[in-house]
Scaffold this motif. Structure first.
Motif, PDB file in Angstrom:
ATOM      1  N   GLN D 240       0.853  -1.117   0.108  1.00 26.31           N
ATOM      2  CA  GLN D 240      -0.046   0.043  -0.029  1.00 26.31           C
ATOM      3  C   GLN D 240       0.619   1.210  -0.022  1.00 26.31           C
ATOM      4  OE1 GLN D 240      -2.320  -0.957   3.668  1.00 26.31           O
ATOM      5  NE2 GLN D 240      -4.105  -0.946   2.546  1.00 26.31           N
ATOM      6  N   LEU D 244       1.323   4.211  -3.018  1.00 26.87           N
ATOM      7  CA  LEU D 244       1.162   5.450  -2.645  1.00 26.87           C
ATOM      8  C   LEU D 244       2.209   6.382  -2.961  1.00 26.87           C
ATOM      9  CD1 LEU D 244      -0.492   5.573   0.744  1.00 26.87           C
ATOM     10  CD2 LEU D 244      -1.462   6.769  -1.092  1.00 26.87           C
ATOM     11  N   ALA D 245       3.494   5.878  -2.894  1.00 25.84           N
ATOM     12  CA  ALA D 245       4.697   6.516  -2.972  1.00 25.84           C
ATOM     13  C   ALA D 245       5.215   6.612  -4.569  1.00 25.84           C
ATOM     14  CB  ALA D 245       6.057   5.811  -2.276  1.00 25.84           C
ATOM     15  N   LYS D 247       2.651   6.375  -7.250  1.00 21.10           N
ATOM     16  CA  LYS D 247       1.792   6.611  -8.330  1.00 21.10           C
ATOM     17  C   LYS D 247       1.984   7.948  -8.778  1.00 21.10           C
ATOM     18  CE  LYS D 247      -1.136   9.449  -4.859  1.00 21.10           C
ATOM     19  NZ  LYS D 247      -1.738   9.380  -3.546  1.00 21.10           N
TER      20      LYS D 247
ATOM     21  N   ASN E 169      -4.671   9.445   2.870  1.00 26.21           N
ATOM     22  CA  ASN E 169      -3.374   8.687   2.541  1.00 26.21           C
ATOM     23  C   ASN E 169      -2.996   7.692   3.391  1.00 26.21           C
ATOM     24  OD1 ASN E 169      -2.593  10.124  -0.199  1.00 26.21           O
ATOM     25  ND2 ASN E 169      -1.877  11.601   1.112  1.00 26.21           N
ATOM     26  N   PRO E 192      -3.047   2.624   4.197  1.00 28.64           N
ATOM     27  CA  PRO E 192      -2.931   1.960   5.029  1.00 28.64           C
ATOM     28  C   PRO E 192      -3.502   2.676   6.566  1.00 28.64           C
ATOM     29  CG  PRO E 192      -0.804   2.661   3.938  1.00 28.64           C
ATOM     30  CD  PRO E 192      -2.032   3.296   3.200  1.00 28.64           C
ATOM     31  N   TYR E 236       3.703   9.942  13.487  1.00 27.91           N
ATOM     32  CA  TYR E 236       5.135  10.012  12.949  1.00 27.91           C
ATOM     33  C   TYR E 236       4.976   9.053  11.620  1.00 27.91           C
ATOM     34  CZ  TYR E 236      10.167  10.136  12.430  1.00 27.91           C
ATOM     35  OH  TYR E 236      11.582  10.299  11.802  1.00 27.91           O
ATOM     36  N   SER E 237       4.733   7.727  11.811  1.00 27.16           N
ATOM     37  CA  SER E 237       4.646   6.783  10.489  1.00 27.16           C
ATOM     38  C   SER E 237       3.733   7.161   9.704  1.00 27.16           C
ATOM     39  CB  SER E 237       4.157   5.488  11.074  1.00 27.16           C
ATOM     40  OG  SER E 237       5.285   4.966  12.004  1.00 27.16           O
ATOM     41  N   GLN E 240       5.196   9.973   7.619  1.00 29.19           N
ATOM     42  CA  GLN E 240       6.259   9.461   6.536  1.00 29.19           C
ATOM     43  C   GLN E 240       5.311   8.892   5.209  1.00 29.19           C
ATOM     44  OE1 GLN E 240       7.813   6.432   9.036  1.00 29.19           O
ATOM     45  NE2 GLN E 240       9.773   7.149   8.820  1.00 29.19           N
ATOM     46  N   ILE E 241       4.288   8.224   5.585  1.00 31.04           N
ATOM     47  CA  ILE E 241       3.387   7.681   4.564  1.00 31.04           C
ATOM     48  C   ILE E 241       2.898   8.979   3.531  1.00 31.04           C
ATOM     49  CG2 ILE E 241       1.330   6.423   3.806  1.00 31.04           C
ATOM     50  CD1 ILE E 241       1.950   4.494   6.463  1.00 31.04           C
ATOM     51  N   LEU E 244       5.501  10.474   1.403  1.00 34.08           N
ATOM     52  CA  LEU E 244       5.594   9.556   0.167  1.00 34.08           C
ATOM     53  C   LEU E 244       4.586   9.766  -0.797  1.00 34.08           C
ATOM     54  CD1 LEU E 244       6.949   6.448   2.060  1.00 34.08           C
ATOM     55  CD2 LEU E 244       8.268   7.452   0.367  1.00 34.08           C
ATOM     56  N   ALA E 245       3.582  10.005  -0.520  1.00 36.60           N
ATOM     57  CA  ALA E 245       2.384   9.983  -1.334  1.00 36.60           C
ATOM     58  C   ALA E 245       2.341  11.184  -2.004  1.00 36.60           C
ATOM     59  CB  ALA E 245       1.033   9.495  -0.629  1.00 36.60           C
TER      60      ALA E 245
END
Lengths: 248, 248, 248, 248, 248, 248, 248, 248
Positions: D240, D244-245, D247, E169, E192, E236-237, E240-241, E244-245
């Motif tokens: 997932q 996302l990274a 796309k 996201n 996620p 925090y996580s 990060q996601i 990236l998105a």
């Protein structure tokens, strides 16, 4: 046989049907509404009811103390707080309190004590539980020998008292932390050992769980175990054993 | 200092830039793809890598044994099964296996042993773990004294060996069930005691958890603890201590 | 051999029968009633008794401090509260207290220190336990190197101190939360690592249980573990190792 | 918006009332009686249903595999046994099985892979879980970089791969025993780390509980955790994130 | 590549040997003695160090806040008490405190926010943890959508927000008691889900353990889990996601 | 007093110095190398050593059985397997085995039995543990009354036996699952109750943990507890109590 | 009232004294020696005794089946193995066995069923427990509606059956892994929900403990819980509720 | 059927498209921002929302009480503190508070009560939980019979009330410590028993865990269990059962 007697008396009209029915229905306890004090216990078990004071509401506690004193001429409670002592004292001025053992009681004078129960502790921090045990055993009519601070990290302190411990009809072994005392004691004596784990310790002692597991898993013969910090329970069982050993 | 040397040599063109870069990038291990054997460990830690055989796939195990034997002229593994012995034997005929300790090894002859490590057990059922410890300590160059079946339920058996145990630089105390042995031993000796709980027991021993908690909560001084059944780990640490005590 | 000497002296009438009997009967501890201070410990174990202050009743604590100071000219206790400090100070004015380590002690001046023990922590919140360890190790005669706040979430902080840590005869690795520090340290040094889990953390750290399990299960060689927050115990063992390494 | 379309079409009599009602009532799953395969999942979540083979009865498993293959032209299952492979093969001859990862699947050829997921393990015994993760991530369209046997007891093995790991959009860190790998990795990279505790270990590892607690309590930022041995779950989430990274 | 640059510069005498050596030896942290603030973290991980205030001693806390503010022009801490707010305010008057989230921070004005993180809670009692998560995510540059009190006992409340949640996201799902929210959410969205168990509950919730186990064992795809009450870690996580998105 | 006698005899030259020294040095156990059988136990504890067969290696078991039979004219072991029976039978043909209790023994004929121990079980699945208890108590000289399958879900079955149970000097109450039997029994009798939790149950009985906790937490007076499935241990203690009650 | 009748009849000499005494003494169970079958249960509780087959010895099982069949004309047992089926079949040829539910029974034909109990499962792996519940409920006279594989990870599958579930007098909700199903169901229906955790899962599901905690901590109203995998117990209670709802 | 009506009305232009869309989108709850009060619950489940007061912030609590009172003309909350009572009283003067049950409520006068629910406790310390249960059941329209202090250590107290208990449609059995009461009660009655473990106890009762395990593992039929101290939950389910039994 009692049932037979009732039947016969009823047939002979010595008692009414109502009296006969009451016999089969009667309840051997005293209903205070919020509590049913077990007035039948002495007949059934040889010892009247003891009060577990902790967590009892003020109002209930006073009434239970009054009722039991009235019934038995004595009253004995464990895990009492200073507050509870002061409270009960207002209603029962002759009550006494020991802040180490946290026992709140009124005992008849001149009670006889028989036999011999040894109370052994691993450290000085176990003394509160030990005194609950020792004073309970005395209340139930045992002579008690106290041997404190003989933990296994200095085994010579324990070995110096082996003969003394061996004279007891029952040994109460009290220890926190790793609780190894009970196994060593049980390997040295020939009468029953009742092990009491205490909540003394820190970290992975988990409030006495470690000592409890140690004692339950003991490789020695002749050990049985009670709940963490349950000096009272150990003493009750020890008094039963002492009484059996001394009877006649 | 090495980094300095590299820098100097590079400046003086004694080595190429590629060589210098490789120095900073190089990896002090041997990449087998599925495993990275730690060929640098002896330099870093004073002992080369030992194989934990349990659960290794056949193919991987053989390659690791071959690689380590080639690198070090010796190879030593713990928790090997009979099947693994027979497997490795096909490729390394000189390998030997001990079914009690489950150690699968090839050792150079005439290895020197120094100092003194005592391995003490509570019962006969702890001997498998004790032999893993004893043979590991011997592999790492220790003289080992074995004292088995001296559990605390018959404390006189232990007391009869106190002087002998006290001669060791380090004592490994091994016990299952309630694991009380370690506390008693640590109270009697002056050098470090490493306690190994074993999974010997039943019921509330919870596969060694009870003994582990006992040992971690010991009231005695000078005890440290390793994982349940980890004879190897205790011996590794004991060998470090023994080496420190005997150096020069 | 001592028993032999006694026998010979008795036969030659150099000592009376009473003296001989006393030899076999004497107890190498001092009975305060509520406690049996282990005055024999220094002979037996090389270090006199240390007081675990937490939970001791005021009255008992003062008497134990007085007795041990009298016996040894020093007294050292851990986990003391400010209240206990003020209490003991009334009777022993020269006593000193450190509120971070919670150590309450009187030490002789000019005590010699030897060797090298490293005390390493993962975070700043572990410093209380670390200071208990460091000051205990100093009390037992070790030079101590403190390296704090080098947890694995910023591994470069630890790597910057590897050489320094490697100089120690024994490393005490202290960490809460996930406790991963000990494994990384043990993989980098060649002398024994004693791991101390701390109760620092929250949620599923379960008051240090998580760190304890991490350290007990470490995949690295040369780690042994003590109880949660037991800085004292780690230092006692470290001092034993340091003494072995430095003797002669 | 769909509800609106249906309403409009119904008003314009482009669809009957029955068709409109069916729209609101229809169930986006396929009822096999014993199972309701989630045929709607790809629309809803971007990935069709994966089969957890373990514990499925033979008869049910075959029908589920057939139904999903028919629906999606692919089928993918985890934790399959050799027996299950042989069973399904009879009905779906093109099925393939990998005995290390225990994945039983039929995939379309020439599937595109994007981005970068790193799968890192502490030891060789973690490879079964790692392969479940790696092959699942590949199935869901990720490029995967495998880096195995870089546990923290030899930290240099991990440090040698930091740059490589840092290139990944998401890192899956897999470790048993004390599970310290995840904390160290998360301290070194800037993208999300998904930690997978494994049941590799013995004694107090409690079948992976120790590693799970370590990872949940990590002091490092950027770690989230899945169930013990759940390589599949980690890979699903990693895919997932990777999607996302990447796309657009 | 940096190492190469240093080598080249050294060879060309653009830097001295001392400078080159310092490069390889330097420590990318700032040593305060009691703490080593990780000044290198932003470079390494894309976010500077955040302070976990709970349990920090007053003196240490002030110095760490001052040092980080100086270094980064911002400072951000979690789990701060009112006492700590008042303390730090004396030295850093511009500091702000939110008593619900317990965040103590100074942020630069006009920080840009991108993307979309949804923070979803089961009940109102979970709001403290949710605000720690939401404000942390905002601090790290995320737009945040708060959706509170949509627990599964009234599933229609959650279903009413599905589209909104699906736009994020990354979803942070926060629940105590039985923690079932995360599974239901993860079954409904395609990005996620990070699950945060909270200590909200009583009895057999065991301070959040029940919710933690629920979330770790979720049958839904796309869930990863952080520690009990760890709103910060989840955010925090999630950040990060989200980054990236949204990148490029 | 013995020590005195030795001293006197030595002085009078009735014994040599060697003989005197041997007295103080002798070890009251028999060293088989792998085991130290406790030949002194009968003197010390009133019962010779019993063998815990489970997990003993074949070779060791045979030797221990032979040695104890030789020493005592009897031998008694618990938790023996059929395999162990067949093994020992080869060397001691007169040995007998009971597959329900798993006791492997040779007893002298015509042993006297005294007093009265009641063995009470909750269900039929507890009979294996009950027979271990009953036969052990008989071996140690007790008359035993067996009352099986009187669990609390049909309380009338228990009430029908109250008088019978009350005649015993000691009651062994055996139950698995929720283990409530012991509390009810202890509330009905006046002599000591020893509770044995069994591993009978499923799900959250956790192999007997549930019953153990029930019994340890009993609200009734006069209960002490032994390890899960430890019929032997309960009987040993019951026999001690029975002996005390019947002596003279 | 019965006691009154007996008294009257006795007075009128309609019954002898022996008959009257027998009335008060008689035991409402059938003593097989090793078991006391509760022949009184149907009168007392409205359902005769059901056999828990697991762990029963062959000999005992056959006798109990024969005795109950004789007494009631029916017999019903749970958790029977194939071996037990074959064994009982020899003595009771009309017995039937279902290998999914593991129920071994002989039922009268044409039994009436009333009301409506819904049995709902999260997954296909829960069907064994569900069938034990469904068939037990049918045995106790309930109409049963089975709705399987509607776990919360695809909530639409459950929502499609809400009306159907809501028609039941009682819902049995069965789930393993995280066990969230029960909370969602209870939030949707108005009649009682009985939750059954199953041992389906892996890793931190700890054989059903996770699902048990989830269900016990449910935030929804109207849930009560039974033991792990206890389909029988849930059905027994559901049948009680169904009967109450349908009576008159 | 409702969806059909909407469709028809829309087609006939009796409602606009906006109205139709709103029907499908509307949310059956009231969004207070921080909370979504479930105003739809009475329709869906037959009982409006009850407030769990513990841990709610002052501000939120007041608003929720106001909103629910406004909506339902009644409001009922559990686990309220004295502080919360005083707080709410300022806004809702007619609110009442019972310090034993900790219930904070305003009820309509003259509410009808039907059927019969029995609330039975083992001890007086369980009365707080019992009153929460009893008053909740009364709030939901049940007649309640209170029978307190009939624990199994004096079984005659319970037996004296069997007929009375058997009259209830549902029995709530409340006990701490070992929690054996529920099993005995369930063996005596024919209607459903809901068991409530309480946190009353000490040592190894682990805040109610022991009683919870006892009740979950009960060997008696017809028991289901709720969370520790959850008197409310038991009463909610009991009221459902009572309503089913009394309807029509």
């Amino acid at each position: 046989m009692k049932t037979e007697d009732i039947l016969e008396k009823f047939k002979k009209d010595e008692i009414s049907k109502e009296e006969a029915l009451r016999f089969f229905a009667r309840q051997p306890f005293d209903d205070l509404g919020f509590a049913k004090t077990d007035t039948h216990r002495e007949t059934r078990q040889g010892a009247y009811e003891v009060v577990f004071c902790q967590g009892k509401e003020d109002d209930f506690l006073v009434k239970i103390y009054q009722r039991l004193l009235e019934e038995n001429g004595e009253v004995f409670g464990t895990r009492a707080s200073t507050h509870q002592y002061e409270l009960v004292k207002k209603y029962i001025p002759e009550i006494t309190y020991d802040s180490v053992s946290r026992i709140l009681k009124y005992e008849k004078e001149g009670k006889e004590r028989i036999g011999n129960v040894a109370v052994v502790t691993a450290g000085t921090a176990d003394i509160a539980v030990a005194e609950e045990a020792a004073q309970t055993a005395e209340h139930f009519g045992c002579n008690v020998k106290r041997i404190y601070d003989v933990g296994v990290s200095g085994i010579h302190r324990l070995l110096a008292h082996v003969d003394e411990i061996n004279e007891a009809n029952c040994v109460i072994a009290i220890a926190g932390m790793e609780g190894a005392l009970a196994s060593v004691v049980a390997g040295l004596v020939k009468n029953p050992v009742i092990a009491v784990p205490t909540s003394v310790g820190y970290g992975a002692s988990f409030e006495g769980l470690s000592a409890l597991l140690t004692m339950i898993n003991s490789c020695a013969n002749g050990i049985t175990v009670v709940n963490i910090d349950n000096g009272y329970g150990a003493a009750y069982s020890a008094a039963q054993i002492n009484r059996l050993a001394e009877k006649k």
